[in-house]
Every structure is written in C-alpha cells, then in structure tokens.
Motif scaffolding. Structure first.
Motif, PDB file in Angstrom:
ATOM      1  N   HIS A 195       0.767  -1.318  -0.428  1.00  0.00           N
ATOM      2  CA  HIS A 195      -0.012   0.280  -0.005  1.00  0.00           C
ATOM      3  C   HIS A 195       1.238   0.692   0.121  1.00  0.00           C
ATOM      4  CE1 HIS A 195      -3.994  -1.966   0.448  1.00  0.00           C
ATOM      5  NE2 HIS A 195      -3.392  -2.751   1.290  1.00  0.00           N
ATOM      6  N   GLY A 196       2.063   1.337  -1.077  1.00  0.00           N
ATOM      7  CA  GLY A 196       2.708   2.110  -0.752  1.00  0.00           C
ATOM      8  C   GLY A 196       3.997   1.999  -0.533  1.00  0.00           C
ATOM      9  N   HIS A 197       5.364   3.000  -0.237  1.00  0.00           N
ATOM     10  CA  HIS A 197       6.790   2.462   0.553  1.00  0.00           C
ATOM     11  C   HIS A 197       5.988   2.322   2.208  1.00  0.00           C
ATOM     12  CE1 HIS A 197       8.867   4.883  -2.307  1.00  0.00           C
ATOM     13  NE2 HIS A 197       8.082   4.123  -3.734  1.00  0.00           N
ATOM     14  N   LEU A 198       6.486   0.894   2.126  1.00  0.00           N
ATOM     15  CA  LEU A 198       6.448   0.502   3.327  1.00  0.00           C
ATOM     16  C   LEU A 198       8.084   0.705   4.327  1.00  0.00           C
ATOM     17  CD1 LEU A 198       4.817  -1.252   5.785  1.00  0.00           C
ATOM     18  CD2 LEU A 198       6.087  -3.250   4.855  1.00  0.00           C
ATOM     19  N   ALA A 233       4.060  -1.559  12.491  1.00  0.00           N
ATOM     20  CA  ALA A 233       3.572  -0.396  13.174  1.00  0.00           C
ATOM     21  C   ALA A 233       3.465   0.261  11.247  1.00  0.00           C
ATOM     22  CB  ALA A 233       4.307   0.741  13.604  1.00  0.00           C
ATOM     23  N   ARG A 234       4.164   0.373  10.528  1.00  0.00           N
ATOM     24  CA  ARG A 234       4.341   0.904   9.144  1.00  0.00           C
ATOM     25  C   ARG A 234       3.489   0.141   8.457  1.00  0.00           C
ATOM     26  NH1 ARG A 234       4.186   4.307   7.174  1.00  0.00           N
ATOM     27  NH2 ARG A 234       5.410   3.903   4.821  1.00  0.00           N
ATOM     28  N   GLU A 272      -0.252   1.808   9.174  1.00  0.00           N
ATOM     29  CA  GLU A 272      -0.071   3.157   8.502  1.00  0.00           C
ATOM     30  C   GLU A 272      -0.661   2.933   7.438  1.00  0.00           C
ATOM     31  OE1 GLU A 272       3.183   6.022  10.963  1.00  0.00           O
ATOM     32  OE2 GLU A 272       3.505   5.343   8.947  1.00  0.00           O
ATOM     33  N   ASN A 273       0.355   2.226   6.882  1.00  0.00           N
ATOM     34  CA  ASN A 273      -0.171   2.289   4.673  1.00  0.00           C
ATOM     35  C   ASN A 273      -1.124   1.549   5.164  1.00  0.00           C
ATOM     36  OD1 ASN A 273       1.809   3.103   4.621  1.00  0.00           O
ATOM     37  ND2 ASN A 273       3.048   1.581   3.008  1.00  0.00           N
ATOM     38  N   GLU A 274      -1.986   1.348   5.675  1.00  0.00           N
ATOM     39  CA  GLU A 274      -3.497  -0.482   5.537  1.00  0.00           C
ATOM     40  C   GLU A 274      -4.197   1.314   5.699  1.00  0.00           C
ATOM     41  OE1 GLU A 274      -2.798  -5.071   6.159  1.00  0.00           O
ATOM     42  OE2 GLU A 274      -3.114  -3.606   7.999  1.00  0.00           O
ATOM     43  N   SER A 275      -3.919   1.876   6.776  1.00  0.00           N
ATOM     44  CA  SER A 275      -5.036   3.016   7.259  1.00  0.00           C
ATOM     45  C   SER A 275      -5.269   4.511   6.341  1.00  0.00           C
ATOM     46  CB  SER A 275      -4.543   3.942   8.442  1.00  0.00           C
ATOM     47  OG  SER A 275      -3.582   4.334   8.323  1.00  0.00           O
TER      48      SER A 275
END
Length: 137
Positions: A63-66, A122-123, A126-129
């Motif tokens: 879902h983007g850069h992790l 945690a990343r 963040e990306n899932e949110s």
C-alpha cells in the motif's frame, strides 16, 4: 600492481543491483549477514510486502512504500518512511543515530529483531489506514 577498487567503483557495483539478492551480494562483507537478518525479519513481519530495488536500495512496498534498508562501508541504515513513527518510538531508539525517517546503526550492532518487527508492523498499519508520509510528519 593492481589497485583495489575505489569506494566509487564499489558503490557503482551496488547501484546496478536488479534484485535484493544482487544488492546483498555486492554489499560490504561486514554488513551482509546483518542485512540478511534484517531482510528476513521484514519479510516475516510483512509477508504481503513486495520486495524491489528502488533508488538503488532494497525497498518493501505494501500500500505504498513501507520500509527500506541499505549499507555503506561504515554503517547500515533502516528507513521506516515515517518521521512520526520514529518520534513515537524514540525511547526504544535511544542510542541510535536517527535521520528524519531512518535509523543508522553499526553492522556489528544490529537492530533488535523485536524492534524491527514492531516498526514494520506499525508501518503496515499506517499504510493500511491510508495515512500518507506527509500526513503524519
């Protein structure tokens, strides 16, 4: 007598990596085992993440850069792509040199696997949110 390759030559060799395996093979020998353990921990913590080479370093996308990692002759870097996340975990990161969204450490003093797992998860959250890099700075 043949001169050993310069740092620029070694860096150029690393920048031509097409896969993470290529990157690790070209990484400084002192850092290789540390990076391989870091890679294993990242993959276990974010099994759905895609592993790519971007900006000439290993990068994980979900879902983007992790997260990403890299090595030089003198240190390793673990990039979490989130300044807010580093601030939230400042107590656990005491003693490490921190960049805006990265942690710098010596190859012979790797980040604890439990800390890497916590930061990667945690990343992922963040990306899932849907929170983007700029929203949580």
């Amino acid at each position: 007598m043949k001169k050993p390759p310069s740092n620029a030559t070694q860096a150029k060799k690393r920048t031509q990596a097409e896969t993470v395996d290529d990157y690790l093979a070209a990484a400084p020998e002192a850092a290789r085992a540390t990076l391989e353990k870091l890679r294993k921990t990242i993959k276990a913590s974010a099994p759905k993440a895609t592993e790519v080479i971007s900006y000439q370093i290993p990068l994980y996308k979900y879902h983007g850069h992790l997260v990403a990692f890299s090595a030089s002759e003198h240190h390793c870097t673990f990039t979490v792509m989130s300044p807010a996340l580093l601030r939230e975990h400042a107590a656990e990161l005491k003693g490490y040199k921190l960049g805006k969204a990265s942690i710098v450490f010596a190859a012979d003093k790797p980040l604890p696997a439990a800390l890497v797992r916590k930061l990667v998860k945690a990343r992922v959250a963040e990306n899932e949110s849907g929170v983007t890099y700029g929203e949580r700075q």
